[in-house]
Design an enzyme around this catalytic site. Structure first.
Site, PDB file in Angstrom:
ATOM      1  N   TYR A 128      -2.601   2.822   4.131  1.00 60.61           N
ATOM      2  CA  TYR A 128      -3.229   1.744   3.507  1.00 60.61           C
ATOM      3  C   TYR A 128      -4.432   1.435   4.083  1.00 60.61           C
ATOM      4  O   TYR A 128      -4.563   0.272   4.562  1.00 60.61           O
ATOM      5  CB  TYR A 128      -2.021   0.498   3.256  1.00 60.61           C
ATOM      6  N   HIS A 133      -9.973  -1.300  -0.181  1.00 60.47           N
ATOM      7  CA  HIS A 133      -9.041  -1.338  -0.998  1.00 60.47           C
ATOM      8  C   HIS A 133      -8.192  -2.282  -1.023  1.00 60.47           C
ATOM      9  O   HIS A 133      -7.751  -2.899  -1.739  1.00 60.47           O
ATOM     10  CB  HIS A 133      -8.114   0.247  -1.124  1.00 60.47           C
ATOM     11  N   ARG A 142      -3.211 -11.430  -4.815  1.00 63.21           N
ATOM     12  CA  ARG A 142      -2.730 -12.354  -3.932  1.00 63.21           C
ATOM     13  C   ARG A 142      -3.807 -13.515  -4.150  1.00 63.21           C
ATOM     14  O   ARG A 142      -4.066 -14.231  -5.007  1.00 63.21           O
ATOM     15  CB  ARG A 142      -2.288 -11.937  -2.534  1.00 63.21           C
ATOM     16  N   ASP A 233      -2.300  10.231  -5.183  1.00 64.87           N
ATOM     17  CA  ASP A 233      -0.918   9.279  -5.104  1.00 64.87           C
ATOM     18  C   ASP A 233      -0.807   8.385  -6.363  1.00 64.87           C
ATOM     19  O   ASP A 233      -1.032   7.221  -6.673  1.00 64.87           O
ATOM     20  CB  ASP A 233      -1.012   8.312  -3.947  1.00 64.87           C
ATOM     21  N   TYR A 244       7.805  -4.618  -6.135  1.00 67.35           N
ATOM     22  CA  TYR A 244       7.202  -4.246  -4.585  1.00 67.35           C
ATOM     23  C   TYR A 244       7.490  -5.133  -3.568  1.00 67.35           C
ATOM     24  O   TYR A 244       7.582  -5.266  -2.335  1.00 67.35           O
ATOM     25  CB  TYR A 244       5.516  -3.842  -4.332  1.00 67.35           C
TER      26      TYR A 244
HETATM   27 MN    MN Z   1      -1.265   5.419  -1.884  1.00 65.20          MN
END
Ligand code: MN
Length: 415
Positions: A128, A133, A142, A233, A244
């Site tokens: 990540y 991003h 958030r 992905d 999540y």
């Molecule tokens: Mn990914």
């Protein structure tokens, strides 16, 4: 380098590239191949002609369904094969009789060869590592004022994904379904995803294993990286946002991820080395590194509705990555985690600083609030049924171009 094989000026498969992949060749089965221009070169055929005898390779070393054993022989071996191919196909280096034999024994038109999964992926990790991003997602899901979580600038954040559903370019994937909680209701519903997204990523393939208990330093890391592929992905955002917390993505990501079929070696990417973004605050010693560890690789995503023209929806670059691959690998193994040949590490979505350079529809359309207009008059908030998502990537510098080809996937209606 000029070749006696025709190479179009904008080909990803220049003489400087020489990537490795697995092709299905009529009559010969699965074997290790490389590609120059639109010509696929069967390395088993080249081995039959004796070109790799002095390296200790046998024909059977190239008659393989995946590259894992070949990669296990070491980066030096692959590097020597690449050099031999470059010499062999150099315009100045071949006699007419050599060329005739090679054409007969080893050359195929790329359009006639089906490219297969290049490696058997044992384990797959997704990072990540793009600060743009992570910031965009943090702002949307958030707190815009504290978009990055406190650990983000200290840890290359990642999670363990699923290897079984990684598929090669050209795949057709049904829209996944699952639990989604509409904002207006107290309980979830069961539904096809309404927010199917791509994630523009690259992935690196592990080329050497470390024993369980040992760590790989940033200084050694590139010895363990065989090469890179494009990586889509695929993600179902509505399933993701419900599932999540607290353990991260699960069914929103494990239904399919797509890679490009040619593994481009770090040797081939050498001309595109560059510095990454500065890291503040300073990272812990085990994450510090010397030299240029990023790569200037242009990345692009296109959407092609069925029977319509393709439209570019994102233009990004690998060089925006905040955490580089050496840091990712050093972090991954700092606790003694063992990596194995063929393991895959995804970069995480690679977004750039501009709104056109965001690496997912989630960011490009800002959660669907700013739809993208398509030339046929339709609009996209996320990916529609029967859309093909096409990823491309290439480096270009001083007249040298090295690219990945494509990672394509067509989305079929829900099963
Ligand atoms: Mn990914």
């Amino acid at each position: 380098m000029k070749s006696w094989i025709e190479i179009e000026a904008d080909s990803d498969f220049s003489m400087e590239n020489i990537p490795f992949g697995i092709g299905l060749i009529q009559g010969n089965g699965k074997c290790i191949c490389t590609r120059i221009g639109d010509t696929v070169i069967d390395l088993a055929g080249m081995a039959r002609l004796g070109y790799f005898d002095h390296l200790g390779f046998k024909v059977s070393d190239f008659e393989k369904p995946v590259l894992n054993d070949f990669i296990s022989k070491g980066k030096k071996s692959a590097s020597r094969i690449r050099t031999i191919i470059q010499e062999c196909f150099m315009e100045s280096n071949s006699s007419d009789s050599d060329m005739a034999l090679i054409k007969q024994m080893a050359l195929h038109n790329a359009s006639e060869i089906q490219m297969l999964m290049p490696v058997l992926v044992g384990d797959y990790t997704d990072f990540y590592s793009s600060i743009e991003h992570a910031t965009n997602v943090g702002m949307m899901f958030r707190d815009p004022a504290n978009a990055l979580l406190p650990n983000w600038r200290h840890i290359p954040v990642g999670y363990h994904g699923r290897a079984s559903s990684i598929v090669v370019s050209g795949a057709e994937i049904h829209r996944p379904k699952g639990q989604i909680k509409p904002a207006t209701s107290e309980f979830p519903v069961f539904s096809p995803t309404m927010q199917l997204d791509f994630e523009l990523e690259t992935a690196f393939v592990i080329g050497k294993e470390n024993p369980l208990g040992d760590s790989i330093s940033t200084a050694e890391a590139e010895e363990y990286i065989f090469g890179m592929v494009l990586f889509n992905d695929l993600s179902a955002r509505d399933i993701q946002s419900w599932e999540y917390v607290p353990l991260g993505p699960f069914l929103s990501k494990n239904f399919a991820s797509v890679i490009s079929p040619w593994i481009v070696t770090l040797d081939a990417l050498e001309p595109f080395r560059c510095n990454g973004p500065g890291q503040q605050p300073e990272v812990l010693p085990y994450l510090q590194f010397d030299g240029e560890r990023n790569f200037d690789i242009n990345l692009q995503v296109r959407i092609k509705p069925e029977n319509k023209e393709e439209t570019i929806v994102s233009k990004s670059n690998f060089k925006y990555m905040y955490w580089n691959m050496s840091q990712q690998l050093a972090h991954h193994t700092i606790n003694g985690c063992n990596m194995r040949v063929g393991d895959l590490c995804g970069s995480g979505t690679i977004s750039g600083p501009d709104a056109e350079s965001y690496g997912s529809m989630l960011e490009l359309t800002w959660k669907g609030t700013k739809p993208i207009a398509m030339p046929d008059g339709s609009e996209r908030k996320f990916i529609n049924d029967n859309d093909t998502v096409i990823m491309r990537g290439f480096g270009k510098k001083d007249g040298i171009r090295v690219g990945f080809g494509e990672a394509n996937v067509k989305i079929l209606p829900v099963k």
